[in-house]
Design an enzyme around this catalytic site. Structure first.
Site, short mmCIF file in Angstrom:
data_model
loop_
_atom_site.label_atom_id
_atom_site.label_comp_id
_atom_site.label_asym_id
_atom_site.label_seq_id
_atom_site.Cartn_x
_atom_site.Cartn_y
_atom_site.Cartn_z
N GLU A 167 51.83 31.38 -1.52
CA GLU A 167 50.59 30.48 -1.49
C GLU A 167 50.50 29.94 -0.13
OE1 GLU A 167 51.40 26.90 -3.74
OE2 GLU A 167 52.05 27.92 -5.62
N ASP B 97 50.22 15.21 -2.43
CA ASP B 97 51.11 15.73 -1.45
C ASP B 97 52.13 14.57 -1.14
OD1 ASP B 97 51.13 18.78 -1.47
OD2 ASP B 97 49.27 18.47 -0.52
#
Lengths: 283, 398
Positions: free
Chosen positions: A66, A77
Site C-alpha cells: 500500500e 491515523d
C-alpha cells in the site's frame, strides 16, 4: 444512487476484474495462508528512500504494498503515520511522487494499491486518478474516509479503469450496513481491527475476528485486517481467520528508530520476513 | 428508501455529505435520529426553551447603533446582541441543544474542539450544568493566544488538551477530536461547534442557531415595520451567520452578506477567507470550499481572530454562495480592528474580534446602500477574551 442490490454490484465488479491484487490473494488462498500487505507513505523517509523501502518489502516477502498518499489532515491515523506524513509533506510529496512509488512497486512485480483520504483524489480529478492508478500498474485504491453514499463518481471511475475499490469497515459497522459497503469492495475488504486510529498496539483486538466472521456471512470477497498488527505473533493470530494481514505503523517505527537509512532498510526487510513467516503459521 | 437515503446524506447542492471513516457512521446515524426525534418532540422544544429563558438569557435584545451608523453611510444599524448570552457568544445556542441530545442518547462524555475558546467555554459550561465529562481539544497555538479562555474551561471542570500536531490551530484540534471520537464513539458525543463536519452537523447546528434569526426577524419587524435591507454576520465555520441568515432565506428582498477573515488580504495568501479565496474540496467530513494547494493538502489559514482562523466553511454557505442567495466578502485584519475600535468608542460595546469583521462589513455596505437602508448585524460575541490581543494591536500597555 446505489439502486442496485449490493450483491449485483459485487458481482459486476468481481467478475470483470482480475487485478494483480486479486491474483495475489487467490494465490495465498491456494497456499492456505494469509497474504502480507505492507504500508509505506510516498516520500517517506524520502522520495528515494521510499523506493528502497519498497524494494526491502519485496525482498522480505511482502505480497502486496500500500502506497500512502500523505495528507495534511489524517483523521484515521495515529501519531506514527502522522509523523511520517509530516516528514513526507515537508519534502513536497504530491500525486507525482505517489504514482512514481506505485510504479516502483509494480515494476518489481509486487501487487500495489494506493491508500488515500478522499480530497487528494477529488483535487487531482476523480476519473484521472483512477486512470493514473491503472496506468502505473496499480490494482486499486483504499479510501478510508469515502463512504459508499458519496461514491457515485468513484464507482464509475474505478469501473472504467478496472481497478479495485477498497473500503474500510469497522467493528461498529452494523450487520444491516455491512453488505452495502462490502458489496462495493474489490481486491479485499479492509477490516479495521478495532475502534481507533492506526498505530502499533501490544495485541490485536478480539473484535477483529468477530468483524471478519460477520463480513463473511454476506460476502466472499477476501478480507484483510489492519490496525495494530505489528509482530510475527500478531500476524500469525490474524492469519488464522483473515485472508490478508496489513502492517503499517510498525514499519514506520522501525525506520524512525533506525540510526541510519541502511540499518533502517535492513530492519524493514527483517520485520517483513518475520511477518511473512507469521502469515504462514496461522492455520 | 431512496427519499430516506437522500435525506440521510444531507447535501446542499453538491456540498455537504459524509466523508468519514466507517467507524463513525453508526454514531452519525444515531445522532441524526436523535435530532429528528427531538425536532418533532414538544417536550424537547420546551426543555430547550426553558433553558434559553432561564440560563442563556434569551431572547437576546436588539440594540440600535446610531453613533456607529455615522461611519456606515448613515444607514440604520441594528445589532442582534448574542454577545449578551451566557458565556458571551452565540455558541451557547448550539451547545445546549447538543448537550440535551447527548443525554437523550445516554452518553456521559462530550468532546469539543475550540479555536478562540468560545465554543470550548460554552461546552465546558453546559457539561458542568448537566453533569457530563468534558474534554476540549485546542491547538497549542490557540491555548497561548486565548489563555484566559483556557483558564475558564479549567475552572468549569473541563480537561483542555493542547494539540501539537499540524499547524496547532483549530483545524488540528478538529482532527484530534475526530480521532478521540473514532476511538470512544460508544460513550462519547462529539459536540462539534460549527455548521461544518459530516451530516447531520451542518443541519443540526444550524437548527439550534436559527433562533437568532427567528427572534431578530420579529424584532426588526416590530421596531421598523419592515424587513431589513441586509443581514450581515461574520463567517469562519459560519454558525452565527447561518443562524441569522436562515429565517431570511425566503425573504428575497433581504440581502445576506457574510464577512470572511481576509487576514493580510486575500491576494497575499495569508487569510482565512475560504469562500472568497478557496476552492471546492473535502475537509473534516464535508464537501465545501477549502483553502488547499494543488495536491489537495489543506493550506494554513491566517487571521487576527482565532475564531475565524479556519481553512474550511459550512457547506450551506458554499451552496448559498454558488446560487447567489448570499454574498461573501473578505475583511482584512486592519479593517476589522478599525471597526472594533469604533464600536467600542461610539456605542460602548466591546465586540469579539470575530464580530468586528461583520461590523467592518456594515461600514462598507452602509456606505454603498445609503441612509435609507436598514442593516441587521449579528453581534455574535463580546470582546472580553480579546482585550489582550486588542491592547497589543493598539499599543495599550497592560
Amino acid at each position: 444512487m446505489l439502486q442496485l442490490q449490493p450483491n449485483t454490484l459485487e458481482l459486476s465488479s468481481k467478475v470483470s476484474l482480475d487485478t494483480p491484487l486479486d491474483q495475489v490473494l487467490a494465490r495465498a488462498k491456494s497456499e492456505n495462508r494469509a497474504a502480507l500487505i505492507a504500508y509505506i507513505p510516498a516520500g517517506f523517509p524520502s522520495h528515494e528512500g521510499c523506493k528502497k523501502v519498497i524494494a526491502a518489502f519485496a525482498a522480505g516477502g511482502v505480497d502486496a504494498i500500500e502506497i500512502g498518499f500523505p495528507y495534511s489532515d489524517p483523521v484515521m491515523d495515529g501519531p506514527t503515520i502522522q509523523a511520517a506524513a509530516v516528514q513526507s509533506l515537508s519534502q513536497g510529496t504530491g500525486a507525482k511522487e505517489v504514482f512514481e512509488s506505485l510504479k516502483c512497486a509494480t515494476d518489481l512485480g509486487v501487487a500495489a494499491v494506493v491508500m488515500t483520504y478522499w480530497n487528494p483524489i477529488e483535487r487531482y480529478g476523480v476519473e484521472k486518478f483512477a486512470e493514473s492508478i491503472a496506468a502505473n500498474g496499480g490494482s486499486g485504491v483504499i479510501t478510508p474516509d469515502l463512504t459508499v453514499e458519496e461514491s457515485r463518481e468513484w464507482i464509475k471511475a474505478t469501473d472504467h479503469s478496472k481497478i479495485n475499490r477498497i473500503y474500510v469497515v469497522a467493528p461498529s459497522t452494523s450487520d444491516a450496513r455491512l453488505p452495502k459497503v462490502t458489496g462495493s469492495c474489490g481486491g479485499f475488504i479492509y477490516a479495521a481491527s478495532l475502534m481507533g486510529v492506526t498505530g502499533t498496539r501490544s495485541s490485536v483486538s478480539s473484535s477483529a475476528a468477530d468483524l471478519v466472521a460477520r463480513i463473511r456471512r454476506s460476502s466472499d470477497t477476501p478480507v484483510s485486517v489492519g490496525l495494530g498488527v505489528s509482530t510475527r505473533e500478531h500476524a500469525k493470530s490474524v492469519a488464522a481467520y483473515a485472508d490478508g494481514v496489513i502492517v503499517g505503523s510498525a514499519f514506520i517505527n522501525v525506520l524512525l528508530e533506525a540510526p541510519d537509512e541502511e540499518s533502517g532498510l535492513r530492519a524493514v526487510k527483517e520485520l517483513a520476513e518475520q511477518l511473512a513467516m507469521g502469515v504462514r503459521e496461522g492455520r | 428508501m431512496t427519499t430516506q437515503e437522500e435525506k440521510i446524506i444531507g447535501h446542499f447542492g453538491p456540498y455537504g455529505g459524509r466523508f468519514v471513516p466507517e467507524a463513525l457512521i453508526g454514531a452519525l446515524e444515531e445522532l441524526e435520529q436523535a435530532h429528528i426525534a427531538a425536532a418533532s418532540d414538544p417536550a424537547f422544544a420546551a426543555e430547550l426553551d426553558h433553558l434559553h429563558r432561564t440560563y442563556t438569557g434569551r431572547p437576546s435584545i436588539l440594540t440600535e447603533a446610531p453613533r456607529f451608523a455615522e461611519y456606515a453611510g448613515g444607514a440604520r444599524i441594528l445589532l442582534k446582541r448574542e454577545d449578551l448570552n451566557h458565556t458571551g457568544s452565540h455558541k451557547i445556542n448550539n451547545v445546549l441543544g447538543q448537550a440535551l441530545l447527548t443525554k437523550r442518547m445516554g452518553k456521559k462524555r462530550i468532546i469539543a474542539e475550540t479555536g478562540a475558546g468560545q465554543h470550548g467555554v460554552a461546552s465546558a459550561t453546559v457539561a458542568a450544568l448537566m453533569g457530563l465529562e468534558c474534554v476540549v481539544y485546542m491547538g497549542e497555538e490557540d491555548t497561548k493566544r486565548q489563555a484566559l479562555n483556557v483558564a475558564r474551561m479549567k475552572l468549569l471542570g473541563a480537561t483542555v488538551v493542547p494539540v501539537t500536531s499540524g499547524s496547532r490551530t483549530l483545524k488540528d484540534a478538529i482532527n484530534e477530536a475526530m480521532r478521540d471520537w473514532v476511538t470512544n464513539v460508544e460513550t462519547t458525543h462529539y459536540l462539534l461547534g460549527t455548521v461544518a463536519g459530516p451530516h447531520p452537523f451542518p443541519t443540526m447546528v444550524r437548527d439550534f442557531h436559527r433562533i437568532i434569526g427567528v427572534e431578530a426577524r420579529a424584532q426588526v419587524l416590530e421596531l421598523t415595520g419592515k424587513l431589513p435591507d441586509a443581514v450581515l454576520a461574520c463567517v469562519g465555520g459560519g454558525s452565527n451567520a447561518i443562524g441569522i441568515f436562515h429565517p431570511f432565506i425566503d425573504d428575497v428582498s433581504v440581502q445576506l452578506i457574510g464577512l470572511e477573515a481576509g487576514g493580510d488580504g486575500v491576494s497575499t495568501g495569508r487569510h482565512a477567507a475560504t469562500i472568497s479565496g478557496g476552492t471546492p474540496g473535502v475537509l473534516h467530513g464535508t464537501r465545501s470550499y477549502v483553502l488547499q494547494d494543488e495536491n489537495g493538502q489543506t493550506v494554513e489559514s491566517h487571521s487576527i481572530s482565532a475564531g475565524l482562523d479556519y481553512p474550511g466553511v459550512g457547506p450551506e454557505h458554499a451552496f448559498l454562495h454558488d446560487i447567489g442567495r448570499a454574498q461573501y466578502r473578505a475583511i482584512t485584519d486592519a479593517e476589522a480592528m478599525e471597526a472594533f475600535a469604533l464600536l467600542c468608542k461610539t456605542e460602548g460595546i466591546i465586540p469579539a474580534i470575530e464580530t468586528a469583521h461583520a461590523l467592518a462589513g456594515a461600514m462598507q455596505v452602509g456606505r454603498e446602500m445609503g441612509p435609507s437602508a436598514t442593516l441587521l448585524l449579528n453581534l455574535s460575541g463580546r470582546g472580553d477574551k480579546d482585550v489582550a490581543t486588542a491592547a497589543q494591536y493598539f499599543g495599550i500597555e497592560l
